[in-house]
Design a protein around this motif. Structure first.
Motif, PDB file in Angstrom:
ATOM      1  N   PHE A 139       0.932  -1.091   0.045  1.00  0.00           N
ATOM      2  CA  PHE A 139      -0.079  -0.052   0.007  1.00  0.00           C
ATOM      3  C   PHE A 139       0.695   1.194  -0.026  1.00  0.00           C
ATOM      4  O   PHE A 139       1.811   1.236   0.849  1.00  0.00           O
ATOM      5  CB  PHE A 139      -1.030   0.005   1.108  1.00  0.00           C
ATOM      6  N   LYS A 140       0.378   2.107  -1.128  1.00  0.00           N
ATOM      7  CA  LYS A 140       1.258   3.512  -0.768  1.00  0.00           C
ATOM      8  C   LYS A 140       0.413   4.551  -0.309  1.00  0.00           C
ATOM      9  O   LYS A 140      -0.509   5.111  -0.647  1.00  0.00           O
ATOM     10  CB  LYS A 140       1.573   3.980  -2.399  1.00  0.00           C
ATOM     11  N   LEU A 141       1.107   5.006   1.026  1.00  0.00           N
ATOM     12  CA  LEU A 141       0.364   6.149   1.683  1.00  0.00           C
ATOM     13  C   LEU A 141       1.156   7.296   1.316  1.00  0.00           C
ATOM     14  O   LEU A 141       2.038   7.298   0.903  1.00  0.00           O
ATOM     15  CB  LEU A 141       0.445   5.971   3.165  1.00  0.00           C
ATOM     16  N   MET A 142       0.424   8.391   1.639  1.00  0.00           N
ATOM     17  CA  MET A 142       0.859   9.759   0.994  1.00  0.00           C
ATOM     18  C   MET A 142       2.196  10.247   1.975  1.00  0.00           C
ATOM     19  O   MET A 142       2.145   9.710   3.218  1.00  0.00           O
ATOM     20  CB  MET A 142      -0.060  10.923   1.023  1.00  0.00           C
ATOM     21  N   THR A 143       3.087  11.022   1.429  1.00  0.00           N
ATOM     22  CA  THR A 143       4.457  11.354   2.221  1.00  0.00           C
ATOM     23  C   THR A 143       3.821  12.375   3.256  1.00  0.00           C
ATOM     24  O   THR A 143       2.880  13.229   2.900  1.00  0.00           O
ATOM     25  CB  THR A 143       5.261  12.132   1.216  1.00  0.00           C
ATOM     26  N   ASN A 144       4.336  12.391   4.442  1.00  0.00           N
ATOM     27  CA  ASN A 144       3.838  13.569   5.478  1.00  0.00           C
ATOM     28  C   ASN A 144       4.779  14.454   5.799  1.00  0.00           C
ATOM     29  O   ASN A 144       4.605  15.468   6.508  1.00  0.00           O
ATOM     30  CB  ASN A 144       3.358  12.779   6.688  1.00  0.00           C
ATOM     31  N   PHE A 145       5.920  14.049   5.777  1.00  0.00           N
ATOM     32  CA  PHE A 145       7.200  15.130   5.901  1.00  0.00           C
ATOM     33  C   PHE A 145       8.138  15.194   4.853  1.00  0.00           C
ATOM     34  O   PHE A 145       8.564  14.018   4.314  1.00  0.00           O
ATOM     35  CB  PHE A 145       7.826  14.789   7.422  1.00  0.00           C
ATOM     36  N   ASN A 146       8.555  16.446   4.496  1.00  0.00           N
ATOM     37  CA  ASN A 146       9.631  16.378   3.613  1.00  0.00           C
ATOM     38  C   ASN A 146      10.594  17.452   3.899  1.00  0.00           C
ATOM     39  O   ASN A 146      10.830  18.493   3.618  1.00  0.00           O
ATOM     40  CB  ASN A 146       8.887  17.064   2.217  1.00  0.00           C
ATOM     41  N   ARG A 147      11.308  17.081   4.798  1.00  0.00           N
ATOM     42  CA  ARG A 147      12.501  17.692   5.652  1.00  0.00           C
ATOM     43  C   ARG A 147      12.333  19.304   5.988  1.00  0.00           C
ATOM     44  O   ARG A 147      12.819  20.102   5.274  1.00  0.00           O
ATOM     45  CB  ARG A 147      13.750  17.533   4.697  1.00  0.00           C
ATOM     46  N   PRO A 148      11.153  19.403   6.839  1.00  0.00           N
ATOM     47  CA  PRO A 148      10.722  20.658   7.078  1.00  0.00           C
ATOM     48  C   PRO A 148      11.710  21.815   7.611  1.00  0.00           C
ATOM     49  O   PRO A 148      11.705  22.886   7.318  1.00  0.00           O
ATOM     50  CB  PRO A 148       9.559  20.474   7.999  1.00  0.00           C
ATOM     51  N   TYR A 149      12.859  21.140   8.257  1.00  0.00           N
ATOM     52  CA  TYR A 149      13.800  22.222   8.854  1.00  0.00           C
ATOM     53  C   TYR A 149      14.715  22.615   7.595  1.00  0.00           C
ATOM     54  O   TYR A 149      15.534  23.542   8.058  1.00  0.00           O
ATOM     55  CB  TYR A 149      14.422  21.752  10.066  1.00  0.00           C
ATOM     56  N   PHE A 150      14.522  22.216   6.689  1.00  0.00           N
ATOM     57  CA  PHE A 150      15.303  23.045   5.331  1.00  0.00           C
ATOM     58  C   PHE A 150      14.478  24.107   4.599  1.00  0.00           C
ATOM     59  O   PHE A 150      14.964  24.370   3.699  1.00  0.00           O
ATOM     60  CB  PHE A 150      15.904  21.858   4.439  1.00  0.00           C
TER      61      PHE A 150
END
Lengths: 476, 325
Positions: free
Chosen positions: A259-270
């Motif tokens: 199952f492919k769930l959506m991405t929740n974080f994308n290196r926010p501190y950059f």
């Protein structure tokens, strides 16, 4: 059941093995039963609340599809009221009652309304929002109503993302329950790797930092300014590793089964500004609010003051979503203010960059913006973590003095903390800027790759915190 | 040949996956075993530090009087005062942040091989308050699980999965201890934080105003903690070891008795164990210069408090002798 428990290890092995052993047509049933078991491992009786919202939204979906005209909107409103009603009772009732008591007390009256002595069902806000996204999407004709009650129940209850997201959309998840997922070596190892990284973030980094953060934030009056500054920076990293660690385990667990769930974080501190930060932080919630609240309010296709109001209001609601406490509401308001302020001063900041000549030094400007954004996020986190608004104000006052000394119980605590932060920093830096460079976890050499996994597991055993307890976002 | 084998493995996706998984587990097993064994070796060769003191208390001490309890036990009972006034050799088995289950486990290990002439158990406020921390802190005893079967029953209260975790991993009992073990083996720790027969003096002086406690907080009582406390007293009685439960002073004023204190006193009474409550002793709490913080006495305070405790013990003994006569 907690992901970071020995029970989950057995649960995962058993469910995943059965998933691949069973014929495709029975798999949804296995997942539904195991999801019920997973949820009931917390407080069994609360499955009834979940059952209530599932039944309401299942029938709402079917009738929404059949109904035309004004009754359609009425049906949607009724379904939303039922969902929000559950949230209102279990999450916000005592908060409102508490505030009413204070108001009445100020006016010299006694509040006759009793308090409810109930525990907040784990992950209530998450599955309620996921259920609401289904009825809204059916109403908007973006999704067909799901006829199979079991499959619909599984959409709300799918155990990897049941208690803390990612908050899925029906278009992304529902159809996957009908698809046959083969045993695929590459996909399974990808999922397991993601799970391993999630466990590392949770056990080695988040729970280690939590020891320092908790001791500082639970007794702010006994701390020095420098200690509270350190604790705040630690908390920013702790909450990121805690929540993104959970998301990685959830996404990895689902990925193993195909199952492919959506991405929740994308290196926010950059992120280089707060707007970008919110595109990278808790993406499934940010997009939920954007799709279902911000756009419904008119988004940016309205007058400028109204646009600013829309932005601010959405963040205020987002703060309230996180918890029934003024600290969360202020945290949301601060983030809303950041965004509106950035829009108001957009021209001015462009001019400052021009005048200072920073636009000719793109990397330096980027670095400067990343630091500023991180510090702004840290300031908002003070309210998120503080036990009360009074504590948050005390913490800010103490931090402003910048006074030392730095408190720490023992040197190994700081060594472990900085080790974990360093690993995180280099991992994120590599994935942000040097994606195609040398990789340990995806190294073509089998031995290097496997030694990396083994060392990560050994590090978890050696310096991970096994008594850290549950994930922060479970309480929401 | 090698390529042929890999090709054959790859043709069966399940076999390929599980072979690779097995090899990964083999690497993990080898690393865990060798690192775990190394840590175990160096854990028990420490010559200083709190881990060393726990090992010494459990495996070596033959002291006549032993003090048990948390940080308040460790910092409040001065060996020089006790050894000067009583004809006993002293050891302090108190450990910062430890709880009833820990004290009971250490006592069981000691009684298995040695019978002290006197035991003091420091007992504090909220001692029976339900909290996960007391169970988490039992991690300090995990290195002894294999070699001390007498404490297993107590350690199993930490979690049901503990025996499994300990069977699976050699590193697990030494989790988060690598630097402490390294420091405990280095001479540096002896100069950095010296102890006197287990007692660690505090040198600070408390400058904050005294707190006044207006109400006693209500909390859930942890029955396992009560069991551990009661078992501690019972075990001493069974071994005919005189035991005294003592509450040392807090730098705060309170007219009300905490739930745990009341319960602790009642249980001590049930076993005919003297319970000395100094928590509100004006001769001690009216001197801020005796305190390192609101919970702990400093070295000066510890000396004076130790004298007070001995006075009470001697009075108690006299009363006992008189009654017997």
């Amino acid at each position: 059941m907690l992901f970071n428990s020995i029970e989950f290890v057995f649960f995962f092995i058993i469910v995943t093995s059965l998933f691949f052993i069973l014929p495709h047509k029975y798999r949804w049933f296995l997942l539904l039963v195991s999801s019920c078991y997973f949820y009931m491992a917390f407080v069994p009786i609360y499955i009834l609340i979940l059952g209530f919202t599932i039944v309401i939204d299942y029938f709402a979906g079917i009738y929404l599809e059949k109904t035309q005209g004004p009754n359609r909107k009425l049906l949607l409103i009724m379904s939303l009221i039922a969902n929000i009603g559950v949230l209102a009772v279990f999450k916000y009732y005592n908060f409102f009652n508490d505030n009413l008591t204070s108001l009445l007390y100020g006016a010299g009256y006694k509040n006759p309304i009793p308090y409810l002595s109930i525990l907040l069902p784990i992950g209530l806000s998450f599955h309620t929002f996921q259920a609401m996204s289904y009825t809204i999407e059916v109403y908007r004709n973006h999704q067909k109503a799901e006829k199979n009650f079991g499959i619909y129940s599984l959409y709300v209850m799918f155990y990897p993302q049941l208690v803390a997201g990612p908050i899925e959309r029906p278009q992304n998840l529902l159809h996957q329950f009908y698809e046959k997922h083969e045993f695929d070596y590459t996909r399974i190892t990808e999922g397991l790797k993601l799970m391993l990284w999630g466990f590392f973030k949770k056990l080695v980094i988040a729970d280690r930092l939590a020891i320092y953060v908790n001791s500082a934030y639970n007794y702010p009056e006994q701390q020095t300014g420098l200690t509270l500054i350190m604790a705040t920076i630690f908390f920013a990293i702790q909450i990121y590793c805690d929540f993104s660690g959970y998301s990685d385990i959830a996404i990895g667990t689902a990925r193993v089964m195909g199952f492919k769930l959506m991405t929740n974080f994308n290196r926010p501190y950059f992120s280089r500004n707060i707007s970008e930060f919110w595109k990278r932080w808790h993406i499934s919630l940010s997009t939920w609010f954007k799709d279902y609240l911000y756009i419904s309010l008119g988004g940016n296709k309205v007058s400028i003051p109204r646009w600013y109001f829309n932005l601010f209001f959405v963040f205020l609601v987002s703060g309230f979503w996180h918890g029934a406490n003024w600290t969360f509401i202020i945290w949301g308001a601060i983030n809303g203010f950041y965004l509106v302020f950035a829009l108001l001063t957009d021209k001015l900041s462009t001019r400052i960059v021009d005048i200072t000549g920073l636009d000719r030094h793109k990397k330096l400007l980027s670095f400067f913006n990343i630091i500023i954004t991180f510090l702004l996020a840290c300031f908002a986190w003070i309210f998120f973590r503080a036990n009360s608004v009074k504590d948050a104000i005390l913490i800010i006052k103490k931090m402003a003095t910048f006074k030392g000394p730095l408190h720490y119980e023992n040197p190994s605590m700081l060594i472990f903390s900085f080790f974990g932060i360093s690993v995180l920093f280099f991992y994120e830096l590599k994935h942000e800027y040097y994606r195609n460079s040398f990789s340990l976890m995806n190294n073509p050499n089998w031995l290097v790759r496997n030694m990396t996994y083994a060392v990560m597991i050994i590090l978890i055993l050696l310096i991970g915190v096994f008594d850290g307890g549950q994930f922060i976002y479970f309480q929401f | 040949m090698e390529n042929k084998l890999i090709g054959k493995l790859k043709s069966n996706k399940y076999l390929y996956f599980f072979t690779k998984l097995f090899l990964l587990f083999l690497i993990i097993f080898v690393l865990d075993f060798s690192i775990g064994k190394t840590l175990r070796h160096f854990y028990f060769t420490q010559e200083s530090g709190w881990q060393y003191r726990t090992t010494y208390a459990m495996e070596n001490t033959v002291a006549d009087m032993i003090v048990f309890g948390s940080s308040r036990a460790n910092h409040h009972y001065h060996p020089e005062v006790f050894e000067k006034r009583l004809p006993f050799e002293y050891y302090n088995a108190g450990r910062d942040g430890s709880y009833n289950l820990y004290h009971f486990a250490v006592l069981k290990s000691i009684l298995k091989r040695h019978k002290p002439k006197m035991v003091i158990l420091e007992f504090g406020k909220e001692e029976f308050k339900k909290s996960q921390v007391g169970y988490d802190r039992l991690s300090a005893l995990l290195p002894y699980y294999k070699t001390h079967p007498e404490i297993r029953e107590i350690l199993d209260h930490k979690s049901e999965a503990e025996p499994l975790k300990l069977a699976v991993s050699q590193i697990y009992p030494f989790n988060s201890s690598i630097f402490t073990i390294a420091i405990g083996n280095a001479a540096i720790n002896k100069t950095r934080r010296g102890d006197i027969k287990g007692y660690v003096p505090l040198d600070k002086t408390w400058n904050e105003p005294m707190k006044t406690i207006q109400s006693v907080p209500a909390y859930d009582v942890d029955t396992v903690s009560v069991w551990a406390y009661e078992s501690f007293l019972k075990e001493c009685k069974l071994a005919s070891v005189p035991v005294y439960v003592v509450t040392s002073p807090y730098f705060e004023r309170s007219a009300l008795m905490d739930t745990s204190m009341q319960l602790g006193k009642n249980i001590a009474g049930k076993y005919d164990v003297p319970f000395f409550d100094f928590s509100q002793d004006e001769k001690l709490i009216s001197h801020p210069n005796f305190f390192a913080d609101h919970l702990h006495l400093n070295d000066k305070g510890a000396r004076i408090f130790s004298d007070f405790v001995i006075d009470r013990i001697l009075v108690e003994k006299m009363d006992y002798v008189t009654q017997k006569k």
